[in-house]
Design a protein around this motif. Structure first.
Motif, PDB file in Angstrom:
ATOM      1  N   HIS A  77      16.360   5.662  43.285  1.00  0.00           N
ATOM      2  CA  HIS A  77      16.279   5.013  41.977  1.00  0.00           C
ATOM      3  C   HIS A  77      15.338   5.728  41.010  1.00  0.00           C
ATOM      4  N   GLU A  78      14.808   6.890  41.440  1.00  0.00           N
ATOM      5  CA  GLU A  78      13.900   7.680  40.607  1.00  0.00           C
ATOM      6  C   GLU A  78      12.732   6.839  40.109  1.00  0.00           C
ATOM      7  N   GLU A  79      12.129   6.089  41.040  1.00  0.00           N
ATOM      8  CA  GLU A  79      10.973   5.260  40.734  1.00  0.00           C
ATOM      9  C   GLU A  79       9.748   5.818  41.449  1.00  0.00           C
ATOM     10  N   PRO A  80       8.564   5.735  40.856  1.00  0.00           N
ATOM     11  CA  PRO A  80       7.357   6.169  41.553  1.00  0.00           C
ATOM     12  C   PRO A  80       7.162   5.390  42.852  1.00  0.00           C
ATOM     13  N   LEU A  81       6.795   6.079  43.906  1.00  0.00           N
ATOM     14  CA  LEU A  81       6.615   5.430  45.203  1.00  0.00           C
ATOM     15  C   LEU A  81       5.565   4.328  45.144  1.00  0.00           C
ATOM     16  N   LEU A  82       4.490   4.559  44.392  1.00  0.00           N
ATOM     17  CA  LEU A  82       3.444   3.538  44.299  1.00  0.00           C
ATOM     18  C   LEU A  82       3.959   2.281  43.602  1.00  0.00           C
ATOM     19  N   ASP A  83       4.824   2.449  42.593  1.00  0.00           N
ATOM     20  CA  ASP A  83       5.396   1.278  41.927  1.00  0.00           C
ATOM     21  C   ASP A  83       6.270   0.482  42.882  1.00  0.00           C
ATOM     22  N   VAL A  84       7.058   1.188  43.696  1.00  0.00           N
ATOM     23  CA  VAL A  84       7.903   0.513  44.682  1.00  0.00           C
ATOM     24  C   VAL A  84       7.034  -0.271  45.657  1.00  0.00           C
ATOM     25  N   ALA A  85       5.962   0.335  46.123  1.00  0.00           N
ATOM     26  CA  ALA A  85       5.070  -0.337  47.071  1.00  0.00           C
ATOM     27  C   ALA A  85       4.466  -1.600  46.458  1.00  0.00           C
ATOM     28  N   HIS A  86       3.992  -1.513  45.213  1.00  0.00           N
ATOM     29  CA  HIS A  86       3.395  -2.686  44.566  1.00  0.00           C
ATOM     30  C   HIS A  86       4.427  -3.800  44.388  1.00  0.00           C
ATOM     31  N   ARG A  87       5.658  -3.442  44.066  1.00  0.00           N
ATOM     32  CA  ARG A  87       6.700  -4.463  43.875  1.00  0.00           C
ATOM     33  C   ARG A  87       7.048  -5.146  45.193  1.00  0.00           C
ATOM     34  N   VAL A  88       7.014  -4.402  46.282  1.00  0.00           N
ATOM     35  CA  VAL A  88       7.243  -5.020  47.590  1.00  0.00           C
ATOM     36  C   VAL A  88       6.105  -5.989  47.913  1.00  0.00           C
ATOM     37  N   LEU A  89       4.883  -5.566  47.655  1.00  0.00           N
ATOM     38  CA  LEU A  89       3.730  -6.396  47.995  1.00  0.00           C
ATOM     39  C   LEU A  89       3.669  -7.692  47.196  1.00  0.00           C
ATOM     40  N   ASP A  90       4.090  -7.629  45.917  1.00  0.00           N
ATOM     41  CA  ASP A  90       4.010  -8.865  45.125  1.00  0.00           C
ATOM     42  C   ASP A  90       5.320  -9.662  45.126  1.00  0.00           C
ATOM     43  N   GLY A  91       6.275  -9.237  45.977  1.00  0.00           N
ATOM     44  CA  GLY A  91       7.496 -10.017  46.164  1.00  0.00           C
ATOM     45  C   GLY A  91       8.581  -9.771  45.150  1.00  0.00           C
ATOM     46  N   ARG A  92       8.404  -8.796  44.246  1.00  0.00           N
ATOM     47  CA  ARG A  92       9.428  -8.535  43.236  1.00  0.00           C
ATOM     48  C   ARG A  92      10.555  -7.632  43.741  1.00  0.00           C
ATOM     49  N   ARG A 136       6.010  13.633  32.834  1.00  0.00           N
ATOM     50  CA  ARG A 136       6.679  14.670  33.630  1.00  0.00           C
ATOM     51  C   ARG A 136       5.877  15.018  34.872  1.00  0.00           C
ATOM     52  N   SER A 137       4.601  15.262  34.706  1.00  0.00           N
ATOM     53  CA  SER A 137       3.780  15.612  35.866  1.00  0.00           C
ATOM     54  C   SER A 137       3.643  14.427  36.812  1.00  0.00           C
ATOM     55  N   ALA A 138       3.623  13.206  36.268  1.00  0.00           N
ATOM     56  CA  ALA A 138       3.565  12.032  37.137  1.00  0.00           C
ATOM     57  C   ALA A 138       4.794  11.973  38.036  1.00  0.00           C
ATOM     58  N   ARG A 139       5.967  12.229  37.475  1.00  0.00           N
ATOM     59  CA  ARG A 139       7.193  12.204  38.273  1.00  0.00           C
ATOM     60  C   ARG A 139       7.217  13.325  39.296  1.00  0.00           C
ATOM     61  N   LEU A 140       6.716  14.494  38.914  1.00  0.00           N
ATOM     62  CA  LEU A 140       6.724  15.623  39.836  1.00  0.00           C
ATOM     63  C   LEU A 140       5.737  15.421  40.986  1.00  0.00           C
ATOM     64  N   LEU A 188       8.806   2.499  56.159  1.00  0.00           N
ATOM     65  CA  LEU A 188       8.287   3.560  55.308  1.00  0.00           C
ATOM     66  C   LEU A 188       9.419   4.448  54.806  1.00  0.00           C
ATOM     67  N   ALA A 189      10.362   4.758  55.690  1.00  0.00           N
ATOM     68  CA  ALA A 189      11.508   5.576  55.288  1.00  0.00           C
ATOM     69  C   ALA A 189      12.325   4.874  54.210  1.00  0.00           C
ATOM     70  N   ARG A 190      12.465   3.556  54.308  1.00  0.00           N
ATOM     71  CA  ARG A 190      13.246   2.816  53.320  1.00  0.00           C
ATOM     72  C   ARG A 190      12.527   2.768  51.968  1.00  0.00           C
ATOM     73  N   LEU A 191      11.206   2.656  51.992  1.00  0.00           N
ATOM     74  CA  LEU A 191      10.451   2.713  50.741  1.00  0.00           C
ATOM     75  C   LEU A 191      10.664   4.053  50.045  1.00  0.00           C
ATOM     76  N   ARG A 192      10.564   5.130  50.814  1.00  0.00           N
ATOM     77  CA  ARG A 192      10.734   6.460  50.237  1.00  0.00           C
ATOM     78  C   ARG A 192      12.169   6.666  49.754  1.00  0.00           C
ATOM     79  N   ALA A 193      13.151   6.181  50.528  1.00  0.00           N
ATOM     80  CA  ALA A 193      14.550   6.333  50.143  1.00  0.00           C
ATOM     81  C   ALA A 193      14.840   5.579  48.847  1.00  0.00           C
ATOM     82  N   HIS A 194      14.282   4.368  48.729  1.00  0.00           N
ATOM     83  CA  HIS A 194      14.498   3.580  47.516  1.00  0.00           C
ATOM     84  C   HIS A 194      13.878   4.290  46.311  1.00  0.00           C
ATOM     85  N   ALA A 195      12.663   4.793  46.475  1.00  0.00           N
ATOM     86  CA  ALA A 195      11.988   5.488  45.371  1.00  0.00           C
ATOM     87  C   ALA A 195      12.795   6.707  44.938  1.00  0.00           C
TER      88      ALA A 195
END
Length: 238
Positions: free
Chosen positions: A213-228, A62-66, A203-210
């Motif tokens: 889709h209710e995904e952590p921003l850092l997870d989205v960034a890592h998935r972009v970097l590794d091509g997933r 919960r705190s991680a999401r907040l 950057l705006a698109r990364l934040r919008a996607h996160a």
């Protein structure tokens, strides 16, 4: 600061360490604070050199999401506590839905009703904030707030080892911290080159996607970097 309050806080941290959490660690301090103040979760956000925001601790999902919701939106109790160098206490988020809309929406989704935030300081420099969460409407009394302040002092001291740049943090920031952790900027750069758009748009698109889709921003960034995660224009426009 009452020395007795700080000694009591250290004693609780040591007791928490005795339950299998490493002694004198940020995690032990956070969990001890949660237990001492009868809270449900806690998050710590570090703002290094007045710019880069890092989620240093989340005691549960919960705190991680907040904390991530605040990172994505740039608003919330940690930012307000940091900027104002003051206690922020909202006894019932249901009564203040417009104060931080994105944060309040996420809080409702994870069942959090109350938040209390205090700034973290090293000397005269502000370096972040603690967010303390309750699942029921809660107002901390002066004695509880004094204990929370004791934990804040300890947490700030523990952060010095993990974040050496804190010693050069801006003492009196004039505006909301604009930065994100380096991995987010790296992902924005990769997306900018891949999709032939400005870094600001990426950057705006990364934040919008996160957010969408209710995904952590850092997870989205890592998935972009590794091509997933490609974030094609047709599917994830900002």
């Amino acid at each position: 600061m009452d020395a007795a309050q700080q000694s009591a806080a250290w004693a609780r941290i040591a007791a928490t360490a005795g339950q299998g959490v490493p002694g004198a660690s940020l995690t032990a301090a956070g969990l001890a604070c949660v237990g001492d103040l009868d809270a449900d979760s806690l998050g710590v956000v570090v703002i290094t050199a007045g710019r880069i925001r890092t989620i240093a601790l989340a005691t549960d999902e919960r705190s991680a999401r907040l904390e991530d919701a605040q990172l994505v939106s740039g608003e919330g109790p940690c930012t307000e506590a940091y900027l104002d160098a003051a206690l922020i206490q909202v006894p019932d988020l249901h009564e203040s839905p417009g104060r931080w809309p994105a944060f309040a929406e996420t809080a409702g989704a994870v069942g959090i009703r109350s938040v209390t935030a205090v700034p973290l300081s090293v000397g005269q420099a502000r370096v972040g904030a603690i967010d303390l969460y309750h699942t029921v409407p809660t107002t901390l009394d002066p004695a509880a707030l004094a204990r929370l302040e004791a934990y804040a002092r300890i947490v700030a001291a523990l952060l010095l080892d993990a974040y050496p740049d804190l010693v050069s943090a801006t003492a009196t920031p004039a505006a909301a911290p604009p930065g994100f952790p380096p991995v987010v900027h790296q992902a924005a750069g990769v997306l900018s080159a891949r999709q032939q758009m400005s870094v600001e748009t990426a950057l705006a698109r990364l934040r919008a996607h996160a957010y969408r889709h209710e995904e952590p921003l850092l997870d989205v960034a890592h998935r972009v970097l590794d091509g997933r995660l490609l974030l094609e224009r047709d599917h994830d426009s900002p």
